[in-house]
Scaffold this motif. Structure first.
Motif, PDB file in Angstrom:
ATOM      1  N   GLY B  32       0.831  -1.203   0.000  1.00  0.00           N
ATOM      2  CA  GLY B  32       0.000   0.000   0.000  1.00  0.00           C
ATOM      3  C   GLY B  32       0.863   1.249   0.000  1.00  0.00           C
ATOM      4  O   GLY B  32       2.004   1.222   0.439  1.00  0.00           O
ATOM      5  N   LEU B  33       0.286   2.358  -0.475  1.00  0.00           N
ATOM      6  CA  LEU B  33       1.004   3.624  -0.587  1.00  0.00           C
ATOM      7  C   LEU B  33       0.093   4.686   0.027  1.00  0.00           C
ATOM      8  O   LEU B  33      -1.108   4.745  -0.276  1.00  0.00           O
ATOM      9  N   PHE B  34       0.661   5.501   0.922  1.00  0.00           N
ATOM     10  CA  PHE B  34      -0.138   6.484   1.665  1.00  0.00           C
ATOM     11  C   PHE B  34       0.400   7.888   1.430  1.00  0.00           C
ATOM     12  O   PHE B  34       1.607   8.082   1.300  1.00  0.00           O
ATOM     13  N   TRP B  35      -0.498   8.861   1.442  1.00  0.00           N
ATOM     14  CA  TRP B  35      -0.121  10.269   1.406  1.00  0.00           C
ATOM     15  C   TRP B  35      -0.645  10.968   2.649  1.00  0.00           C
ATOM     16  O   TRP B  35      -1.776  10.716   3.093  1.00  0.00           O
ATOM     17  N   TYR B  36       0.212  11.864   3.187  1.00  0.00           N
ATOM     18  CA  TYR B  36      -0.123  12.642   4.365  1.00  0.00           C
ATOM     19  C   TYR B  36       0.211  14.102   4.110  1.00  0.00           C
ATOM     20  O   TYR B  36       1.112  14.426   3.332  1.00  0.00           O
ATOM     21  N   ARG B  37      -0.478  14.970   4.837  1.00  0.00           N
ATOM     22  CA  ARG B  37      -0.146  16.394   4.855  1.00  0.00           C
ATOM     23  C   ARG B  37       0.316  16.735   6.270  1.00  0.00           C
ATOM     24  O   ARG B  37      -0.313  16.316   7.251  1.00  0.00           O
ATOM     25  N   GLN B  38       1.421  17.505   6.388  1.00  0.00           N
ATOM     26  CA  GLN B  38       1.883  17.919   7.711  1.00  0.00           C
ATOM     27  C   GLN B  38       2.092  19.422   7.733  1.00  0.00           C
ATOM     28  O   GLN B  38       2.881  19.958   6.950  1.00  0.00           O
ATOM     29  N   ASP B  39       1.401  20.088   8.645  1.00  0.00           N
ATOM     30  CA  ASP B  39       1.607  21.520   8.879  1.00  0.00           C
ATOM     31  C   ASP B  39       2.691  21.684   9.926  1.00  0.00           C
ATOM     32  O   ASP B  39       2.901  20.795  10.770  1.00  0.00           O
TER      33      ASP B  39
END
Lengths: 112, 109
Positions: B32-39
């Motif tokens: 599986g491949l995941f994307w995240y956003r980090q502020d």
């Protein structure tokens, strides 16, 4: 509201003292993780737990310890043996190992 | 050997200027491949999971795609509030998880 909480947000300690970072989740997730993030670097895995009363070392476990006595809780102790403890610490959980991870807000630890 | 490599390290866009972020991964054993956003100063926020080549997921101005050797996060007509670091992660056999070092996106008004 389900989620992951970490406390405190900021923590200051003197060199040579052990310190425990809290991580609690109410998502009913089996797996929990601790990561360390340093400026300009990616996430590095410290410890993980697949189930209550079981945990495994990650890539950078030296100087850290954990416990998993309850499904909801996975505290991390940064011991005096950790050579460079100042960092941003992130706790995460997932339904089971290999599923997408959900992160807490993080604890910024400063040791002087 | 790095399992996940993200490029570019940093990207500056004008508001409305569409672009793509790249995540290259080791193909063997990918689950599986995941994307995240980090502020800044916050924990990563989960965006998407992709499991097989050809799969696409969309959310507002973001679209994630997966090919046999890389994943793209397409940002259409970005706004300043899209400024953040975007992280890619891959999970392999035996549940080994690898995070990329991220792409820092700055969208100017």
């Amino acid at each position: 509201d389900g989620g992951i909480t970490q406390s405190p947000k900021y923590l200051f300690r003197k060199e040579g003292q052990n310190v425990t970072l809290s991580c609690e989740q109410n998502l009913n997730h089996d797996a929990m993780y601790w990561y360390r993030q340093d400026p300009g670097q990616g996430l590095r895995l410290i410890y993980y737990s697949q189930i209550v009363n079981d945990f495994q070392k990650g890539d950078i476990a030296e100087g850290y310890s954990v416990s998993r006595e309850k499904k909801e809780s996975f505290p991390l102790t940064v011991t005096s043996a950790q050579k460079n403890p100042t960092a941003f610490y992130l706790c995460a959980s997932s339904i089971s190992m290999g599923d997408e991870q959900y992160f807490g807000p993080g604890t910024r630890l400063t040791v002087t | 050997e790095d399992q996940v490599t993200q490029s570019p390290e940093a990207l500056r866009l004008q508001e409305g200027e569409s672009s793509s972020l790249n995540c290259s991964y080791t193909v063997s054993g990918l689950r599986g491949l995941f994307w995240y956003r980090q502020d800044p100063g916050k924990g990563p926020e989960f965006l998407f999971t992709l499991y097989s080549a050809g799969e696409e997921k969309e959310k507002e101005r973001l679209k994630a795609t997966l090919t046999k050797k890389e994943s793209f996060l397409h940002i259409t007509a970005p706004k300043p509030e899209d400024s953040a670091t975007y992280l890619c992660a891959a999970v392999y056999n035996f549940n080994k998880f690898y995070f990329g070092s991220g792409t820092k996106l700055n969208v100017k008004p």
